[in-house]
Design an enzyme around this catalytic site. Structure first.
Site, PDB file in Angstrom:
ATOM      1  NE  ARG A 177      -3.725  -2.287   0.032  1.00 23.14           N
ATOM      2  CZ  ARG A 177      -3.334  -3.391  -0.637  1.00 23.14           C
ATOM      3  NH1 ARG A 177      -2.241  -3.362  -1.395  1.00 23.14           N
ATOM      4  NH2 ARG A 177      -4.061  -4.483  -0.591  1.00 23.14           N
ATOM      5  CB  SER A 226      -8.444  -1.242   4.508  1.00 16.79           C
ATOM      6  OG  SER A 226      -9.077  -2.394   4.027  1.00 16.79           O
ATOM      7  CD  GLU A 296      -4.875   0.509   3.047  1.00 13.08           C
ATOM      8  OE1 GLU A 296      -4.686  -0.473   3.790  1.00 13.08           O
ATOM      9  OE2 GLU A 296      -5.493   0.432   1.974  1.00 13.08           O
TER      10      GLU A 296
HETATM   11  C1  LIG Z   1     -15.465   0.516  -0.218  1.00 12.57           C
HETATM   12  C2  LIG Z   1     -13.972   0.631  -0.454  1.00 12.57           C
HETATM   13  C3  LIG Z   1     -13.238  -0.525  -0.724  1.00 12.57           C
HETATM   14  C4  LIG Z   1     -11.850  -0.424  -0.936  1.00 12.57           C
HETATM   15  N1  LIG Z   1     -11.138  -1.572  -1.205  1.00 12.57           N
HETATM   16  C5  LIG Z   1      -9.805  -1.488  -1.445  1.00 12.57           C
HETATM   17  C6  LIG Z   1      -9.047  -2.663  -1.747  1.00 12.57           C
HETATM   18  O1  LIG Z   1      -9.560  -3.774  -1.818  1.00 12.57           O
HETATM   19  N2  LIG Z   1      -7.718  -2.528  -1.986  1.00 12.57           N
HETATM   20  C7  LIG Z   1      -7.102  -1.321  -1.917  1.00 12.57           C
HETATM   21  O2  LIG Z   1      -5.882  -1.255  -2.165  1.00 12.57           O
HETATM   22  N3  LIG Z   1      -7.798  -0.197  -1.640  1.00 12.57           N
HETATM   23  C8  LIG Z   1      -9.124  -0.252  -1.393  1.00 12.57           C
HETATM   24  N4  LIG Z   1      -9.820   0.885  -1.106  1.00 12.57           N
HETATM   25  C9  LIG Z   1      -9.105   2.179  -0.994  1.00 12.57           C
HETATM   26  C10 LIG Z   1      -9.036   2.987  -2.299  1.00 12.57           C
HETATM   27  O3  LIG Z   1     -10.085   2.648  -3.175  1.00 12.57           O
HETATM   28  C11 LIG Z   1      -7.685   2.797  -3.007  1.00 12.57           C
HETATM   29  O4  LIG Z   1      -6.608   3.214  -2.208  1.00 12.57           O
HETATM   30  C12 LIG Z   1      -7.628   3.576  -4.328  1.00 12.57           C
HETATM   31  O5  LIG Z   1      -6.460   3.214  -5.012  1.00 12.57           O
HETATM   32  C13 LIG Z   1      -7.638   5.079  -4.135  1.00 12.57           C
HETATM   33  O6  LIG Z   1      -7.823   5.681  -5.406  1.00 12.57           O
HETATM   34  P1  LIG Z   1      -8.500   7.113  -5.545  1.00 12.57           P
HETATM   35  O7  LIG Z   1      -8.510   7.483  -6.972  1.00 12.57           O
HETATM   36  O8  LIG Z   1      -9.826   7.131  -4.863  1.00 12.57           O
HETATM   37  O9  LIG Z   1      -7.430   8.005  -4.770  1.00 12.57           O
HETATM   38  P2  LIG Z   1      -7.677   9.115  -3.642  1.00 12.57           P
HETATM   39  O10 LIG Z   1      -8.378   8.484  -2.474  1.00 12.57           O
HETATM   40  O11 LIG Z   1      -8.303  10.307  -4.235  1.00 12.57           O
HETATM   41  O12 LIG Z   1      -6.163   9.426  -3.241  1.00 12.57           O
HETATM   42  C14 LIG Z   1      -5.383   8.421  -2.599  1.00 12.57           C
HETATM   43  C15 LIG Z   1      -3.908   8.799  -2.709  1.00 12.57           C
HETATM   44  O13 LIG Z   1      -3.510   8.727  -4.071  1.00 12.57           O
HETATM   45  C16 LIG Z   1      -2.939   9.967  -4.481  1.00 12.57           C
HETATM   46  N5  LIG Z   1      -3.297  10.201  -5.882  1.00 12.57           N
HETATM   47  C17 LIG Z   1      -4.513  10.130  -6.459  1.00 12.57           C
HETATM   48  N6  LIG Z   1      -4.427  10.405  -7.766  1.00 12.57           N
HETATM   49  C18 LIG Z   1      -3.121  10.680  -8.010  1.00 12.57           C
HETATM   50  C19 LIG Z   1      -2.399  11.058  -9.177  1.00 12.57           C
HETATM   51  N7  LIG Z   1      -2.988  11.217 -10.369  1.00 12.57           N
HETATM   52  N8  LIG Z   1      -1.064  11.263  -9.054  1.00 12.57           N
HETATM   53  C20 LIG Z   1      -0.450  11.113  -7.867  1.00 12.57           C
HETATM   54  N9  LIG Z   1      -1.072  10.755  -6.743  1.00 12.57           N
HETATM   55  C21 LIG Z   1      -2.409  10.538  -6.817  1.00 12.57           C
HETATM   56  C22 LIG Z   1      -3.522  11.004  -3.551  1.00 12.57           C
HETATM   57  O14 LIG Z   1      -2.679  12.138  -3.457  1.00 12.57           O
HETATM   58  C23 LIG Z   1      -3.618  10.224  -2.249  1.00 12.57           C
HETATM   59  O15 LIG Z   1      -2.363  10.232  -1.597  1.00 12.57           O
HETATM   60  C24 LIG Z   1     -11.206   0.828  -0.887  1.00 12.57           C
HETATM   61  C25 LIG Z   1     -11.969   1.990  -0.626  1.00 12.57           C
HETATM   62  C26 LIG Z   1     -13.334   1.889  -0.402  1.00 12.57           C
HETATM   63  C27 LIG Z   1     -14.112   3.154  -0.137  1.00 12.57           C
END
Ligand SMILES: Cc1cc2nc3c(=O)[nH]c(=O)nc-3n(C[C@H](O)[C@H](O)[C@H](O)COP(=O)(O)OP(=O)(O)OC[C@H]3O[C@@H](n4cnc5c(N)ncnc54)[C@H](O)[C@@H]3O)c2cc1C
Length: 304
Positions: A177, A226, A296
């Site tokens: 992660r 998580s 996380e």
């Molecule tokens: C119901 C639910 C289930 C989930 N299940 C999982 C799972 O099974 N496995 C898992 O790993 N995660 C899970 N997650 C967490 C989340 O979906 C992941 O971490 C996902 O990768 C975050 O992507 P996001 O676009 O929403 O990023 P954001 O939440 O918007 O940002 C997360 C991080 O990524 C960075 N970021 C975003 N876009 C960029 C970019 N273009 N360039 C540089 N940095 C960037 C941000 O600065 C921040 O630090 C879950 C979340 C929810 C709500």
């Protein structure tokens, strides 16, 4: 417009993307809490992003967000500029040798579907992750035994000086992660490697992912996924459960009854409620088992 938005607009007369002052982040982040971004910038394409970053003064904080599924935004909002990539960064192209070239704003779920349609295996895990590829590249998002790092060939981005950068899988410094890629880089896309697979096999895997999510996680709730990383040799949810935190509440925030490592906004929660609940869970787990949980979820912004 705010003073910062005016200042940035004056420095970037040829900007084609949108600068919005005071954009509510609670409308974007999954928890549905938190204050506004001082300025939200949506670049029109990579050249526009580069132009903006080159001209934005170094004292202005810049923070990229994706779909907000891993973010807890504090109630005082985000000082500086939040950058959110739009549709022009959401392309998904199938290339030879079971590869996908994807934009950072593409939703993980759409990548899983594109891979299915192209007969490319290795992406079904994305079917259950509600983020974008940008977030997956930064967080090394993973599930069901596969992580983003297993698929990455190359990652593209733009750094704080506006320079275009390319990172190999090794350059990304992936671990559980997390990535050690420079924090100032905004990822714009990636080349991902899968393998040939039959449509039936991929569909079966995607169905299993969907079934697991619907029965084991509160995916219809306002949550950030998580909350804590699994400490080496432990499951975060088991430690939280053993410490008696299942269902525990602070204000409108609650430890999910369904999955103890998920915090949920059950209605009217503030960012402070969710963060205080998380900190209290950490304290109780430490007291009960001696294990220190590490967040996380990314907590961003300032307190009210
Ligand atoms: C119901 C639910 C289930 C989930 N299940 C999982 C799972 O099974 N496995 C898992 O790993 N995660 C899970 N997650 C967490 C989340 O979906 C992941 O971490 C996902 O990768 C975050 O992507 P996001 O676009 O929403 O990023 P954001 O939440 O918007 O940002 C997360 C991080 O990524 C960075 N970021 C975003 N876009 C960029 C970019 N273009 N360039 C540089 N940095 C960037 C941000 O600065 C921040 O630090 C879950 C979340 C929810 C709500």
């Amino acid at each position: 417009m705010s003073a910062l938005a005016d200042r940035l607009a004056a420095l970037t007369p040829e900007l084609r993307g949108r600068l919005v002052a005071g954009q509510r982040l609670a409308d974007i982040a999954w928890f549905r809490v938190g204050g506004p971004a001082e300025v939200l910038f949506s670049p029109s394409d990579e050249g526009d992003l580069s132009y903006f970053l080159e001209r934005a003064p170094q004292d202005v904080p810049i923070y990229p967000i994706g779909l907000g599924s891993n973010l807890l935004v504090r109630d005082g909002g985000m000082p500086g500029v939040v950058i959110r990539l739009g549709k022009t960064f959401a392309g998904i192209a199938v290339e030879g040798d079971a590869r996908l070239r994807v934009g950072a704003a593409a939703a993980d779920k759409r990548v899983a579907i594109a891979a299915l349609e192209a007969g490319i295996g290795g992406f079904a895990f994305y079917h259950g992750i509600p983020g974008s590829i940008g977030g997956a590249l930064r967080m090394n998002a993973g599930a069901h035994g596969t992580e983003t790092s297993d698929r990455v060939v190359e990652v593209y981005g733009v750094d704080r000086s506006g320079a275009r950068r390319t990172f190999s899988n090794a350059d990304m410094g992936y671990a559980y992660r997390s990535s050690k890629a420079p924090q100032d880089v905004i990822f714009t896309g990636a080349l991902l490697q899968g393998y040939p697979e039959t449509e039936d096999a991929i569909r079966a895997e995607m169905d299993a992912v969907a079934e697991h999510r619907e029965t084991k996680q509160p995916i219809k709730s306002r949550t950030g996924g998580s909350t804590f990383k699994n400490p080496p040799g432990h499951s975060a949810w088991k430690l939280i459960d053993a410490a008696g935190c299942r269902g525990f509440r602070v204000g409108g925030a609650q430890v999910s009854e369904m999955h103890c490592n998920f915090l949920i906004n059950v209605g009217g929660a503030t960012g402070a409620d969710i963060e205080s609940l998380g900190e209290e869970v950490r304290r109780r787990v430490k007291e009960h088992s001696g294990v220190e949980l590490e967040w996380e979820i990314k907590r961003i912004g300032v307190a009210a």
